[in-house]
Motif scaffolding. Structure first.
Motif, PDB file in Angstrom:
ATOM      1  N   SER A   2      19.368  37.514  -4.056  1.00  0.00           N
ATOM      2  CA  SER A   2      18.669  38.953  -4.066  1.00  0.00           C
ATOM      3  C   SER A   2      17.658  38.901  -3.009  1.00  0.00           C
ATOM      4  O   SER A   2      17.431  39.876  -2.426  1.00  0.00           O
ATOM      5  CB  SER A   2      18.048  39.424  -5.484  1.00  0.00           C
ATOM      6  N   ASN A   3      16.973  37.566  -2.766  1.00  0.00           N
ATOM      7  CA  ASN A   3      15.839  37.665  -1.978  1.00  0.00           C
ATOM      8  C   ASN A   3      16.412  37.779  -0.253  1.00  0.00           C
ATOM      9  O   ASN A   3      15.688  38.586   0.436  1.00  0.00           O
ATOM     10  CB  ASN A   3      15.291  36.351  -2.052  1.00  0.00           C
ATOM     11  N   LYS A   4      17.629  37.249  -0.217  1.00  0.00           N
ATOM     12  CA  LYS A   4      18.073  37.170   1.237  1.00  0.00           C
ATOM     13  C   LYS A   4      18.350  39.044   1.400  1.00  0.00           C
ATOM     14  O   LYS A   4      18.304  39.318   2.697  1.00  0.00           O
ATOM     15  CB  LYS A   4      19.524  36.499   1.276  1.00  0.00           C
ATOM     16  N   GLU A   5      19.000  39.510   0.523  1.00  0.00           N
ATOM     17  CA  GLU A   5      19.247  40.861   0.618  1.00  0.00           C
ATOM     18  C   GLU A   5      17.974  41.800   1.056  1.00  0.00           C
ATOM     19  O   GLU A   5      18.222  42.643   2.008  1.00  0.00           O
ATOM     20  CB  GLU A   5      19.960  41.498  -0.690  1.00  0.00           C
ATOM     21  N   LYS A   6      16.962  41.455   0.431  1.00  0.00           N
ATOM     22  CA  LYS A   6      15.732  42.143   0.574  1.00  0.00           C
ATOM     23  C   LYS A   6      15.122  41.720   1.830  1.00  0.00           C
ATOM     24  O   LYS A   6      14.330  42.307   2.408  1.00  0.00           O
ATOM     25  CB  LYS A   6      14.829  42.174  -0.508  1.00  0.00           C
ATOM     26  N   GLY A   7      15.447  40.541   2.389  1.00  0.00           N
ATOM     27  CA  GLY A   7      15.034  39.993   3.386  1.00  0.00           C
ATOM     28  C   GLY A   7      13.381  39.429   3.246  1.00  0.00           C
ATOM     29  O   GLY A   7      12.673  39.466   4.381  1.00  0.00           O
ATOM     30  N   THR A   8      13.001  39.372   1.847  1.00  0.00           N
ATOM     31  CA  THR A   8      11.618  38.983   2.005  1.00  0.00           C
ATOM     32  C   THR A   8      11.576  37.512   1.167  1.00  0.00           C
ATOM     33  O   THR A   8      12.627  37.129   0.452  1.00  0.00           O
ATOM     34  CB  THR A   8      10.676  39.796   1.106  1.00  0.00           C
ATOM     35  N   LYS A   9      10.698  36.801   1.692  1.00  0.00           N
ATOM     36  CA  LYS A   9      10.419  35.210   1.006  1.00  0.00           C
ATOM     37  C   LYS A   9      10.097  35.639  -0.646  1.00  0.00           C
ATOM     38  O   LYS A   9       9.362  36.673  -0.750  1.00  0.00           O
ATOM     39  CB  LYS A   9       9.306  34.691   1.641  1.00  0.00           C
ATOM     40  N   LEU A  10      10.192  34.619  -1.375  1.00  0.00           N
ATOM     41  CA  LEU A  10       9.917  34.711  -2.845  1.00  0.00           C
ATOM     42  C   LEU A  10       8.447  34.858  -2.713  1.00  0.00           C
ATOM     43  O   LEU A  10       7.932  35.667  -3.617  1.00  0.00           O
ATOM     44  CB  LEU A  10      10.323  33.564  -3.522  1.00  0.00           C
ATOM     45  N   SER A  11       7.595  34.042  -2.152  1.00  0.00           N
ATOM     46  CA  SER A  11       6.381  34.117  -2.336  1.00  0.00           C
ATOM     47  C   SER A  11       5.622  35.402  -1.964  1.00  0.00           C
ATOM     48  O   SER A  11       4.893  36.147  -2.694  1.00  0.00           O
ATOM     49  CB  SER A  11       5.668  32.956  -1.354  1.00  0.00           C
ATOM     50  N   ALA A  12       6.213  36.087  -0.906  1.00  0.00           N
ATOM     51  CA  ALA A  12       5.894  37.336  -0.610  1.00  0.00           C
ATOM     52  C   ALA A  12       6.072  38.302  -1.619  1.00  0.00           C
ATOM     53  O   ALA A  12       5.337  39.271  -1.995  1.00  0.00           O
ATOM     54  CB  ALA A  12       6.339  37.908   0.631  1.00  0.00           C
ATOM     55  N   LEU A  13       7.453  38.120  -2.143  1.00  0.00           N
ATOM     56  CA  LEU A  13       7.867  38.973  -3.156  1.00  0.00           C
ATOM     57  C   LEU A  13       6.964  39.035  -4.517  1.00  0.00           C
ATOM     58  O   LEU A  13       6.605  40.030  -5.229  1.00  0.00           O
ATOM     59  CB  LEU A  13       9.267  38.920  -3.721  1.00  0.00           C
ATOM     60  N   VAL A  14       6.634  37.652  -4.985  1.00  0.00           N
ATOM     61  CA  VAL A  14       5.829  37.476  -5.819  1.00  0.00           C
ATOM     62  C   VAL A  14       4.485  38.049  -5.864  1.00  0.00           C
ATOM     63  O   VAL A  14       3.811  38.792  -6.798  1.00  0.00           O
ATOM     64  CB  VAL A  14       5.648  36.034  -6.226  1.00  0.00           C
ATOM     65  N   TRP A  15       3.919  37.634  -4.443  1.00  0.00           N
ATOM     66  CA  TRP A  15       2.570  38.134  -4.280  1.00  0.00           C
ATOM     67  C   TRP A  15       2.283  39.976  -4.382  1.00  0.00           C
ATOM     68  O   TRP A  15       1.444  40.348  -4.910  1.00  0.00           O
ATOM     69  CB  TRP A  15       2.143  37.658  -3.101  1.00  0.00           C
ATOM     70  N   ARG A  16       3.625  40.371  -3.808  1.00  0.00           N
ATOM     71  CA  ARG A  16       3.648  41.946  -4.155  1.00  0.00           C
ATOM     72  C   ARG A  16       3.754  42.546  -5.325  1.00  0.00           C
ATOM     73  O   ARG A  16       2.834  43.461  -6.149  1.00  0.00           O
ATOM     74  CB  ARG A  16       4.994  42.702  -3.431  1.00  0.00           C
ATOM     75  N   GLU A  17       4.351  41.741  -6.474  1.00  0.00           N
ATOM     76  CA  GLU A  17       4.415  42.244  -7.693  1.00  0.00           C
ATOM     77  C   GLU A  17       3.308  41.772  -8.451  1.00  0.00           C
ATOM     78  O   GLU A  17       2.396  42.501  -9.144  1.00  0.00           O
ATOM     79  CB  GLU A  17       5.453  41.260  -8.549  1.00  0.00           C
ATOM     80  N   PHE A  18       2.324  40.957  -8.022  1.00  0.00           N
ATOM     81  CA  PHE A  18       1.148  40.320  -8.662  1.00  0.00           C
ATOM     82  C   PHE A  18       0.129  41.125  -8.370  1.00  0.00           C
ATOM     83  O   PHE A  18      -0.720  41.540  -9.260  1.00  0.00           O
ATOM     84  CB  PHE A  18       0.910  38.743  -8.006  1.00  0.00           C
ATOM     85  N   LYS A  19       0.049  41.648  -7.240  1.00  0.00           N
ATOM     86  CA  LYS A  19      -0.971  42.804  -6.609  1.00  0.00           C
ATOM     87  C   LYS A  19      -0.729  43.897  -7.467  1.00  0.00           C
ATOM     88  O   LYS A  19      -2.059  44.451  -7.594  1.00  0.00           O
ATOM     89  CB  LYS A  19      -0.758  43.048  -5.203  1.00  0.00           C
ATOM     90  N   ARG A  20       0.441  44.284  -7.911  1.00  0.00           N
ATOM     91  CA  ARG A  20       0.159  45.737  -8.559  1.00  0.00           C
ATOM     92  C   ARG A  20      -0.229  45.569 -10.284  1.00  0.00           C
ATOM     93  O   ARG A  20      -0.295  46.348 -10.729  1.00  0.00           O
ATOM     94  CB  ARG A  20       1.778  46.091  -8.962  1.00  0.00           C
ATOM     95  N   ASN A  21      -0.751  44.275 -10.575  1.00  0.00           N
ATOM     96  CA  ASN A  21      -1.151  44.071 -11.835  1.00  0.00           C
ATOM     97  C   ASN A  21      -2.604  43.930 -11.807  1.00  0.00           C
ATOM     98  O   ASN A  21      -3.287  42.798 -11.487  1.00  0.00           O
ATOM     99  CB  ASN A  21      -0.352  42.810 -12.322  1.00  0.00           C
ATOM    100  N   GLY A  22      -3.246  45.128 -12.232  1.00  0.00           N
ATOM    101  CA  GLY A  22      -4.758  45.127 -12.131  1.00  0.00           C
ATOM    102  C   GLY A  22      -5.483  44.011 -12.768  1.00  0.00           C
ATOM    103  O   GLY A  22      -6.273  43.346 -12.359  1.00  0.00           O
TER     104      GLY A  22
END
Lengths: 265, 341
Positions: B4-24
């Motif tokens: 699924s990461n490959k499809e989105k073309g983002t690294k896991l760390s970037a993906l996790v960080w994006r999710e993490f940032k949304r959690n105030g």
């Protein structure tokens, strides 16, 4: 050879005598065991009584304001150190210069008399045990209610819930009869996981509230390098843990009828 | 997860960080963690009995910086400043840190002083400043947290990797070992070991690390079990890559993310354990001021409420911050929760 003797003594519960006062270790432990068991059973009871309904509420109202508040509250409870809450309770609630709502320690009042009527004995006990039991339990409210919540959410996603709802069962029946029963299974399994921590957890609580239980005995024995007592305590707490795990396995069969010991009919 | 990461073309760390940032709440926790690290790092500049800057006998000195140089062996204290009391020195000008005390400064005339402008959080039985004790105590708490978890991480990952990767009898043996460790009352074992050896901070770190690896090992084992059946591992095996290389070069980086959650939570757990130990007066030397040791003083001096309130609050905030970060990380790593908020 000495080791064999030692192992044999361990298995036959001959713990020898304490280095400190030459009293048999076995008697010391027998004296204090009921206190710790009473504390821990009461606190486990309290934990489940509070955590299960909280978890049910959080799961059935998931992502609502109430759920978020209980989630945050659970985190705060989980992060509160026992040493802090216990000390605060001693400083502010137990005599001292502030309020005197609870006794600063011990299990019975100074003027405790065996001829007291039952209700007075009971009142005295509750008065003394309230804070220690609360201190042993509050972190459990947080942890177990989270488990309960995630367990229930997991079940609510299952197909049988859909089926139950679509055949027109009222929501309360779906939740309390179908979902609850299934999500109680992991709760019983967790019981086995939290048991080993109990004796260790009571070291701090029993020391803060000067309760003559196994934890305090262990703490004093460790400080005095009283190794027969320490060894005996390890054995006893491992035994208690095993008994607890056995109990939780048996309980599992009660909660989950698919698990049956003995032969199938 | 990998596909699924490959499809989105983002690294896991970037993906996790994006999710993490949304959690105030988790971000707030991260800020607190950084703030505490800052305090621990600059403890000497926040609470110190030496001034930053001193003019004395017509010359300018920078005693705090000079102190670091002396510790590193790069410089010597000027002879006129050896064993001087900076506060009573007949100096022309001096700039002191906001809290001009070290936790070791004993002042028996100010014993049990309640919080005031002079001692922000009061003093203890020996007249030591509580604020200075808490600031310097953060160093002990955090370093014990990190080093202990570091030790636990190394043991846990190696054992978990062996169990998960090889399976079979190795898995059987190590899994029984995990169960054995779980049945032992850890805290009791901890105080027993700590009480047998002479008190030292380093030893406390090691003991907490040596008793705390089971959770990490079980996590690592499960991850390795899951990952070793993936195609890329089979491909590496077919290419003749050695087991050790597959384990630590190919699988470990992918298994690390979930293990990190238990590492962050483990730091909080180790800090809690340390406070419990020093509260009982075990493990840390008696003259070292830690959060737990200040709390312990409150137990026998119940009138001194400041000894109970402040150090405990420091432990609470630290532990809460690490929990929030750990939970935020767990949620960010959980693909089922992605896009839910």
């Amino acid at each position: 050879m000495q080791y064999a003797v030692w192992i044999k003594n361990l298995f036959t519960l001959k713990f020898g005598e304490s280095y400190k006062d030459n009293q048999p270790v076995f008697d010391k432990i027998r004296e204090r065991l009921p206190v710790t068991i009473k504390l821990n059973v009461l606190s486990l009871f309290l934990v489940y009584i509070v955590a299960v309904p909280l978890g049910i509420y959080s799961a059935t109202h998931s992502y609502s304001l109430g759920d978020q508040i209980t989630t945050l509250f659970a985190f705060v409870l989980f992060a509160l150190p026992v040493v802090w809450l216990g000390t605060m309770a001693i400083v502010f609630l137990c005599g001292g210069d502030y309020y005197f709502l609870f006794p600063p320690g011990g299990l019975t009042s100074i003027d405790y008399a065996p001829e007291w009527p039952l209700w007075q004995k009971l009142k005295d006990q509750i008065w003394h045990l309230f804070l220690p039991v609360l201190m042993l339990s509050y972190a459990g409210f947080a942890g177990l209610s989270r488990y309960m919540r995630s367990g229930m959410l997991e079940q609510l996603r299952q197909d049988f819930v859909q089926t139950a709802r679509s055949k027109g069962l009222p929501e309360s029946v779906v939740i309390y009869k179908h979902v609850l029963r299934n999500s109680l299974i992991p709760m019983v399994t967790i019981l086995a996981g939290i048991l080993p921590g109990l004796v260790g957890g009571s070291v701090i609580v029993e020391t803060i509230f000067s309760i003559p239980g196994l934890g305090q005995l262990g703490y004093e024995a460790v400080l005095a390098r009283d190794f027969p007592v320490v060894m005996a305590l390890f054995t006893v707490s491992a035994l208690l843990t095993l008994v607890g795990i056995l109990l939780s396995d048996l309980l599992l069969a009660v909660v989950d009828p698919r698990i049956a010991f003995g032969r199938r009919q | 997860m990998a596909s699924s990461n490959k499809e989105k073309g983002t690294k896991l760390s970037a993906l996790v960080w994006r999710e993490f940032k949304r959690n105030g709440v988790a971000i707030a926790g991260l800020y607190v963690v950084c703030f505490l690290l800052g305090i621990a790092l600059f403890a000497d500049f926040l609470a110190n009995d030496k001034p930053y800057y001193l003019r004395y006998q017509g010359k300018a000195y920078f005693p705090i910086f000079r102190g670091y140089m002396v510790q590193l062996g790069l410089a010597r204290l000027p002879p006129e400043l050896v064993n001087v009391e900076y506060k009573t020195l007949d100096n022309q000008a001096a700039v002191f840190p906001p809290i001009p005390y070290r936790p070791s400064n004993v002042n028996l005339t100010a014993s049990f002083a309640p919080p005031s402008a002079k001692h922000w959080l009061g003093t203890d039985k020996l007249g030591r400043d509580v604020m200075a004790g808490i600031i310097h105590g953060s160093r002990i708490s955090l370093s014990i947290g990190f080093v202990a978890v570091g030790i636990a991480l190394v043991i846990g990952v190696i054992l978990g990797a062996l169990a998960g990767f090889f399976g079979g009898w190795i898995d059987l043996v190590t899994s029984r070992l995990f169960e054995l460790m779980l049945a032992i009352p850890t805290f009791f074992l901890l105080i027993t070991i700590a009480a047998v050896f002479p008190p030292s901070i380093f030893l406390t770190m090691v003991i907490i690390g040596l008793t705390g690896w089971v959770g990490i090992a079980r996590f690592a084992r499960n991850e390795f079990l899951k990952l070793r059946s993936l195609d890329y591992v089979t491909a590496a095996l077919a290419l003749g890559v050695s087991s050790r290389k597959i384990m630590f070069r190919h699988i470990l980086p992918n298994a690390m993310a979930p293990v990190m959650v238990s590492v962050v939570l483990g730091v909080a757990g180790a800090i809690l354990l340390e406070s419990g130990l020093s509260f009982l007066g075990i493990g840390v030397p008696a003259d070292t001021v830690t959060w737990g040791s200040i709390l312990n003083e409150a137990r026998s001096n119940t009138f001194a409420w400041w000894l109970a309130v402040f150090p405990g609050f420091a432990i609470f905030i630290t532990v809460l911050a690490y929990y929030l970060v750990g939970e935020g990380l767990r949620d960010a790593l959980d693909p089922r929760l992605r896009g839910l908020r």
